[in-house]
Write an enzyme that holds these catalytic residues in place. Structure first.
Site, PDB file in Angstrom:
ATOM      1  N   ASP A 131      96.102 114.084 -51.365  1.00 55.13           N
ATOM      2  CA  ASP A 131      95.708 115.327 -52.030  1.00 55.13           C
ATOM      3  C   ASP A 131      96.898 115.872 -52.818  1.00 55.13           C
ATOM      4  OD1 ASP A 131      93.208 117.531 -51.390  1.00 55.13           O
ATOM      5  OD2 ASP A 131      95.016 118.304 -52.351  1.00 55.13           O
ATOM      6  N   ILE A 132      96.621 116.362 -54.026  1.00 60.27           N
ATOM      7  CA  ILE A 132      97.680 116.872 -54.910  1.00 60.27           C
ATOM      8  C   ILE A 132      98.277 118.173 -54.381  1.00 60.27           C
ATOM      9  CG2 ILE A 132      96.289 118.334 -56.473  1.00 60.27           C
ATOM     10  CD1 ILE A 132      97.666 116.831 -58.814  1.00 60.27           C
ATOM     11  N   ASN A 172      83.855 119.693 -47.238  1.00 61.47           N
ATOM     12  CA  ASN A 172      83.473 120.983 -47.803  1.00 61.47           C
ATOM     13  C   ASN A 172      82.235 120.736 -48.661  1.00 61.47           C
ATOM     14  OD1 ASN A 172      85.725 122.269 -46.681  1.00 61.47           O
ATOM     15  ND2 ASN A 172      87.007 121.712 -48.414  1.00 61.47           N
ATOM     16  N   GLY A 222      83.721 125.878 -49.671  1.00 56.29           N
ATOM     17  CA  GLY A 222      85.078 125.555 -50.126  1.00 56.29           C
ATOM     18  C   GLY A 222      85.159 124.344 -51.043  1.00 56.29           C
ATOM     19  N   GLN A 223      84.006 123.791 -51.431  1.00 54.60           N
ATOM     20  CA  GLN A 223      84.046 122.616 -52.312  1.00 54.60           C
ATOM     21  C   GLN A 223      84.433 123.043 -53.727  1.00 54.60           C
ATOM     22  OE1 GLN A 223      80.412 120.292 -52.419  1.00 54.60           O
ATOM     23  NE2 GLN A 223      81.398 118.622 -53.550  1.00 54.60           N
ATOM     24  N   HIS A 277      83.600 113.482 -51.116  1.00 58.41           N
ATOM     25  CA  HIS A 277      84.893 113.112 -50.533  1.00 58.41           C
ATOM     26  C   HIS A 277      85.048 113.785 -49.180  1.00 58.41           C
ATOM     27  CE1 HIS A 277      85.566 116.908 -52.667  1.00 58.41           C
ATOM     28  NE2 HIS A 277      86.507 117.169 -51.777  1.00 58.41           N
ATOM     29  N   HIS A 333      88.116 115.020 -46.398  1.00 53.30           N
ATOM     30  CA  HIS A 333      89.545 115.294 -46.245  1.00 53.30           C
ATOM     31  C   HIS A 333      89.996 114.795 -44.870  1.00 53.30           C
ATOM     32  CE1 HIS A 333      89.846 118.644 -49.396  1.00 53.30           C
ATOM     33  NE2 HIS A 333      88.543 118.530 -49.247  1.00 53.30           N
TER      34      HIS A 333
HETATM   35  P1  5GP Z   1      87.300 120.322 -52.166  1.00 54.51           P
HETATM   36  O1  5GP Z   1      87.829 121.694 -52.376  1.00 54.51           O
HETATM   37  O2  5GP Z   1      86.291 119.966 -53.244  1.00 54.51           O
HETATM   38  O3  5GP Z   1      86.798 120.042 -50.788  1.00 54.51           O
HETATM   39  O4  5GP Z   1      88.543 119.342 -52.319  1.00 54.51           O
HETATM   40  C1  5GP Z   1      89.096 118.993 -53.548  1.00 54.51           C
HETATM   41  C2  5GP Z   1      90.516 118.607 -53.273  1.00 54.51           C
HETATM   42  O5  5GP Z   1      90.991 117.885 -54.392  1.00 54.51           O
HETATM   43  C3  5GP Z   1      91.467 119.795 -53.082  1.00 54.51           C
HETATM   44  O6  5GP Z   1      92.077 119.701 -51.802  1.00 54.51           O
HETATM   45  C4  5GP Z   1      92.488 119.636 -54.217  1.00 54.51           C
HETATM   46  O7  5GP Z   1      93.803 119.956 -53.835  1.00 54.51           O
HETATM   47  C5  5GP Z   1      92.346 118.166 -54.578  1.00 54.51           C
HETATM   48  N1  5GP Z   1      92.651 117.878 -55.958  1.00 54.51           N
HETATM   49  C6  5GP Z   1      92.307 118.615 -57.049  1.00 54.51           C
HETATM   50  N2  5GP Z   1      92.734 118.005 -58.171  1.00 54.51           N
HETATM   51  C7  5GP Z   1      93.338 116.848 -57.774  1.00 54.51           C
HETATM   52  C8  5GP Z   1      93.984 115.794 -58.496  1.00 54.51           C
HETATM   53  O8  5GP Z   1      94.069 115.768 -59.718  1.00 54.51           O
HETATM   54  N3  5GP Z   1      94.507 114.788 -57.748  1.00 54.51           N
HETATM   55  C9  5GP Z   1      94.429 114.765 -56.383  1.00 54.51           C
HETATM   56  N4  5GP Z   1      94.986 113.718 -55.750  1.00 54.51           N
HETATM   57  N5  5GP Z   1      93.835 115.743 -55.682  1.00 54.51           N
HETATM   58  C10 5GP Z   1      93.288 116.769 -56.369  1.00 54.51           C
END
Ligand code: 5GP
Ligand code: ZN
Length: 116
Positions: A32-33, A89, A95-96, A102, A104
């Site tokens: 994760d970034i 999420n 929180g998505q 995906h 986590h």
């Molecule tokens: P969500 O919030 O949809 O469950 O998770 C999305 C995740 O993607 C977040 O934890 C966010 O930090 C991560 N993320 C967003 N942009 C990027 C990216 O460009 N590269 C990577 N590796 N992770 C990302």
């Protein structure tokens, strides 16, 4: 299927760079970034689905594969002994933020419950 504007589809194709920690036939695992724990890895489906529920409805085996890959990542990261959290999420209120399926994998520190 891919969606031209989807960030994770672009990570899958390599158009957007990411630190890939593991690859499987139908999933990739990337760091994760913006990590929320010492281990924070995303298990991303290669195929585009809006979320985990859409993925499992289209193909019930895919969630099994995500969970198995999550465990392999956790083992490689050395967090299976202490434990880790696998999170999906789902929807904005859940929180998505990226609408491509995906999970986590979070570990390497104590994780509180309930989550925020
Ligand atoms: P969500 O919030 O949809 O469950 O998770 C999305 C995740 O993607 C977040 O934890 C966010 O930090 C991560 N993320 C967003 N942009 C990027 C990216 O460009 N590269 C990577 N590796 N992770 C990302
Ligand atoms: Zn996508």
């Amino acid at each position: 299927m891919s969606e031209s504007d989807c960030l994770f589809c672009k990570i899958v194709t390599g158009e957007v760079p990411a630190e890939i920690v593991r690859e499987a036939e139908r999933t990739i695992a990337v760091r994760d970034i913006n990590p929320q724990a010492p281990t924070h890895v995303l298990i991303i489906t290669r195929q585009h689905f809006t979320d985990a529920v859409s993925a499992t409805r289209a193909d019930s085996k895919i969630m099994d594969e995500i969970i198995r890959e999550a465990h392999e990542v956790a083992a490689a990261e050395g967090v299976t002994e202490t434990g880790y959290r696998l999170v999906f999420n789902t929807g904005t209120g859940g929180g998505q933020t990226v609408f491509h399926a995906h999970g986590h994998v979070l570990g390497g520190r104590g994780l509180e419950w309930p989550p925020g």
